[in-house]
Design a protein around this motif. Structure first.
Motif, PDB file in Angstrom:
ATOM      1  N   ARG A  75       0.827  -1.208   0.000  1.00  0.00           N
ATOM      2  CA  ARG A  75       0.000   0.000   0.000  1.00  0.00           C
ATOM      3  C   ARG A  75       0.861   1.257   0.000  1.00  0.00           C
ATOM      4  O   ARG A  75       0.570   2.232  -0.692  1.00  0.00           O
ATOM      5  N   GLU A  76       1.941   1.266   0.768  1.00  0.00           N
ATOM      6  CA  GLU A  76       2.833   2.424   0.821  1.00  0.00           C
ATOM      7  C   GLU A  76       3.526   2.641  -0.520  1.00  0.00           C
ATOM      8  O   GLU A  76       3.701   3.778  -0.969  1.00  0.00           O
ATOM      9  N   ARG A  77       3.878   1.554  -1.180  1.00  0.00           N
ATOM     10  CA  ARG A  77       4.494   1.668  -2.497  1.00  0.00           C
ATOM     11  C   ARG A  77       3.503   2.237  -3.506  1.00  0.00           C
ATOM     12  O   ARG A  77       3.853   3.085  -4.342  1.00  0.00           O
ATOM     13  N   ALA A  78       2.258   1.816  -3.416  1.00  0.00           N
ATOM     14  CA  ALA A  78       1.236   2.335  -4.326  1.00  0.00           C
ATOM     15  C   ALA A  78       0.992   3.821  -4.090  1.00  0.00           C
ATOM     16  O   ALA A  78       0.804   4.586  -5.044  1.00  0.00           O
ATOM     17  N   ARG A  79       1.007   4.246  -2.814  1.00  0.00           N
ATOM     18  CA  ARG A  79       0.834   5.674  -2.518  1.00  0.00           C
ATOM     19  C   ARG A  79       1.993   6.488  -3.094  1.00  0.00           C
ATOM     20  O   ARG A  79       1.794   7.590  -3.632  1.00  0.00           O
ATOM     21  N   ALA A  80       3.223   5.996  -2.964  1.00  0.00           N
ATOM     22  CA  ALA A  80       4.382   6.720  -3.503  1.00  0.00           C
ATOM     23  C   ALA A  80       4.292   6.847  -5.014  1.00  0.00           C
ATOM     24  O   ALA A  80       4.582   7.910  -5.587  1.00  0.00           O
ATOM     25  N   ILE A  81       3.865   5.772  -5.681  1.00  0.00           N
ATOM     26  CA  ILE A  81       3.719   5.836  -7.135  1.00  0.00           C
ATOM     27  C   ILE A  81       2.639   6.827  -7.525  1.00  0.00           C
ATOM     28  O   ILE A  81       2.781   7.605  -8.484  1.00  0.00           O
ATOM     29  N   ALA A  82       1.529   6.852  -6.770  1.00  0.00           N
ATOM     30  CA  ALA A  82       0.448   7.796  -7.054  1.00  0.00           C
ATOM     31  C   ALA A  82       0.917   9.241  -6.872  1.00  0.00           C
ATOM     32  O   ALA A  82       0.561  10.124  -7.669  1.00  0.00           O
ATOM     33  N   GLN A  96       0.976  12.117  -9.718  1.00  0.00           N
ATOM     34  CA  GLN A  96       0.316  13.410  -9.526  1.00  0.00           C
ATOM     35  C   GLN A  96       1.291  14.564  -9.741  1.00  0.00           C
ATOM     36  O   GLN A  96       0.937  15.588 -10.334  1.00  0.00           O
ATOM     37  N   ARG A  97       2.523  14.402  -9.257  1.00  0.00           N
ATOM     38  CA  ARG A  97       3.521  15.458  -9.438  1.00  0.00           C
ATOM     39  C   ARG A  97       3.860  15.635 -10.921  1.00  0.00           C
ATOM     40  O   ARG A  97       3.979  16.762 -11.411  1.00  0.00           O
ATOM     41  N   ALA A  98       4.002  14.538 -11.635  1.00  0.00           N
ATOM     42  CA  ALA A  98       4.285  14.636 -13.071  1.00  0.00           C
ATOM     43  C   ALA A  98       3.121  15.272 -13.820  1.00  0.00           C
ATOM     44  O   ALA A  98       3.324  16.094 -14.724  1.00  0.00           O
ATOM     45  N   LEU A  99       1.882  14.916 -13.421  1.00  0.00           N
ATOM     46  CA  LEU A  99       0.712  15.515 -14.061  1.00  0.00           C
ATOM     47  C   LEU A  99       0.640  17.013 -13.777  1.00  0.00           C
ATOM     48  O   LEU A  99       0.326  17.814 -14.674  1.00  0.00           O
ATOM     49  N   ALA A 100       0.971  17.412 -12.529  1.00  0.00           N
ATOM     50  CA  ALA A 100       0.951  18.831 -12.186  1.00  0.00           C
ATOM     51  C   ALA A 100       2.008  19.610 -12.955  1.00  0.00           C
ATOM     52  O   ALA A 100       1.757  20.727 -13.433  1.00  0.00           O
ATOM     53  N   GLU A 101       3.193  19.035 -13.119  1.00  0.00           N
ATOM     54  CA  GLU A 101       4.235  19.703 -13.895  1.00  0.00           C
ATOM     55  C   GLU A 101       3.839  19.834 -15.357  1.00  0.00           C
ATOM     56  O   GLU A 101       4.118  20.863 -15.987  1.00  0.00           O
ATOM     57  N   GLU A 102       3.191  18.821 -15.887  1.00  0.00           N
ATOM     58  CA  GLU A 102       2.763  18.893 -17.277  1.00  0.00           C
ATOM     59  C   GLU A 102       1.687  19.962 -17.466  1.00  0.00           C
ATOM     60  O   GLU A 102       1.716  20.738 -18.431  1.00  0.00           O
TER      61      GLU A 102
END
Length: 405
Positions: A33-40, A44-50
């Motif tokens: 679950r923690e790994r999935a949160r980090a990937i999410a 989100q950060r990549a989407l915000a930068e785009e």
């Protein structure tokens, strides 16, 4: 019959809490679950930068129009500074050395230094500045610039600035001068600096920290010279970037790009001032975290001098060399910091000399609007009655022997 301790039913155990086999499954699931949160979060950060990049491209033209408008509205007037009655152009390098050292000591952003110098020059364009208050105005400009765009934990305090000024000014004088600078400039601080335009130019290609540091070094050298005071930051940024790429043997951008529209005359003027820069500035940019820009410039100038000697014409007779060499050195290799002519310039409003506030005027809010027979369009820097003789003697000793002529 001796008492025998009964054997434990489930075997020997050091603890009452026994880890079951199910706990390992729970740990694996929690880690997943923690790994999935980090990937999410990364997505989100990549989407915000785009989205930010798309929005920036959409509004880039409007942003550039506003920046170019603001730079035209916040340019200092060299003619107004030229008719100051006490401060001279040879005093400017001393004050800028102090500001560069203070800026480096507090680890402020590059744009803070350019904004502080702009506020200083704009104030000197509108007010008569006494020699003993020149450093105080510079400190107030640095304080305002740091509060405007720098990090909160790095903004210098009045006590720190007072210590750097050797306690020449009281705490109240810093506060009063800060307020007076803001009032004089009508609270217009949003000046687009050279660094702001430089970041736009660098965003057009792959990031190169060595080019950025070299450009900043050249732009800070320009702060010390009168001819660049009224140069637009957009022109200065592109010209300094073109010269930096020439020194580092980098490819120049296309003429169709924004960064490629530099001014050749400004590039030549900047190259003439690379010789004998400020020692404070040279030491600052000799560090590794600034790519040793000053050392690179020195090596570049040495190579250019060697090339010029190889391509030189046949030697001239000694008598002619003795007559012509000083003129060549003075024109090309001198620091070329100008000395103003006495009352040689005329302001754009037609006022020959700015009015001077009487010496006995009180330094404070109550007397800033004190009426006296001078035009209100050119009021003078406020004065303070305490420590005047000591301050005047200090500045007399500091500026008596110019070193940047």
């Amino acid at each position: 019959m001796a008492y025998q301790q009964p054997q434990p039913r489930y075997g020997q155990c050091d603890s009452y809490f026994v880890e079951s086999h199910d706990d390992g499954i729970y740990a694996i699931r929690a880690e997943a679950r923690e790994r999935a949160r980090a990937i999410a979060r990364m997505q989100q950060r990549a989407l915000a930068e785009e989205l930010s990049r798309i929005t920036a491209e959409e509004y880039q033209e409007d942003i550039m129009d506003h920046m170019e408008y603001m730079e035209s509205q916040t340019l200092p007037d060299v003619n107004s500074i030229d008719i100051q009655t006490e401060i001279q152009w040879f005093m400017r390098p001393y004050l800028l050395d102090f500001l560069v050292e203070a800026h480096a000591a507090f680890q402020l952003l590059p744009e803070t230094l350019f904004l502080a110098v702009n506020l200083l020059d704009r104030y000197c364009s509108r007010r008569v500045v006494y020699k003993r208050h020149y450093q105080l105005v510079g400190c107030a400009a640095l304080l305002i610039a740091a509060k405007y765009g720098d990090k909160k934990d790095r903004v210098p305090t009045v006590r720190e600035l007072k210590s750097m000024c050797c306690a020449l000014y009281d705490d109240e004088m810093f506060t009063q001068m800060e307020w007076h600078v803001l009032q004089t400039l009508n609270w217009i601080i949003g000046h687009p600096t050279v660094d702001s335009f430089l970041q736009i130019a660098l965003s057009e290609g792959p990031y190169d920290p060595e080019v950025e540091h070299m450009t900043l070094y050249i732009a800070e050298i320009a702060l010390f010279h009168k001819e660049f005071v009224s140069t637009r930051p957009s022109v200065l940024a592109r010209s300094a970037l073109a010269l930096a790429r020439c020194i580092l043997s980098r490819d120049q951008p296309k003429a169709s790009e924004w960064a490629g529209a530099y001014d050749p005359q400004t590039v030549m003027s900047l190259s003439n001032h690379l010789y004998q820069p400020s020692q404070v500035l040279s030491r600052k940019y000799a560090s590794m975290h600034l790519s040793s820009a000053s050392t690179t410039v020195d090596e570049f100038l040495q190579r250019q001098a060697q090339i010029a000697r190889r391509a030189a014409s046949p030697p001239t007779p000694p008598a002619a060399v003795a007559l012509e060499e000083p003129k060549h050195v003075a024109e090309v290799y001198g620091p070329q910091t100008p000395q103003k002519a006495h009352y040689g310039a005329v302001m754009q409003h037609g006022c020959l000399t700015p009015p001077i506030t009487p010496e006995n005027e009180q330094f404070g809010h109550g007397n800033l609007g004190k009426t006296h027979p001078i035009p209100p369009a050119y009021p003078s820097t406020p004065d303070h009655p305490s420590n005047m003789q000591h301050q005047a003697q200090y500045y007399h000793n500091s500026y008596q022997q110019p070193q940047y002529m």
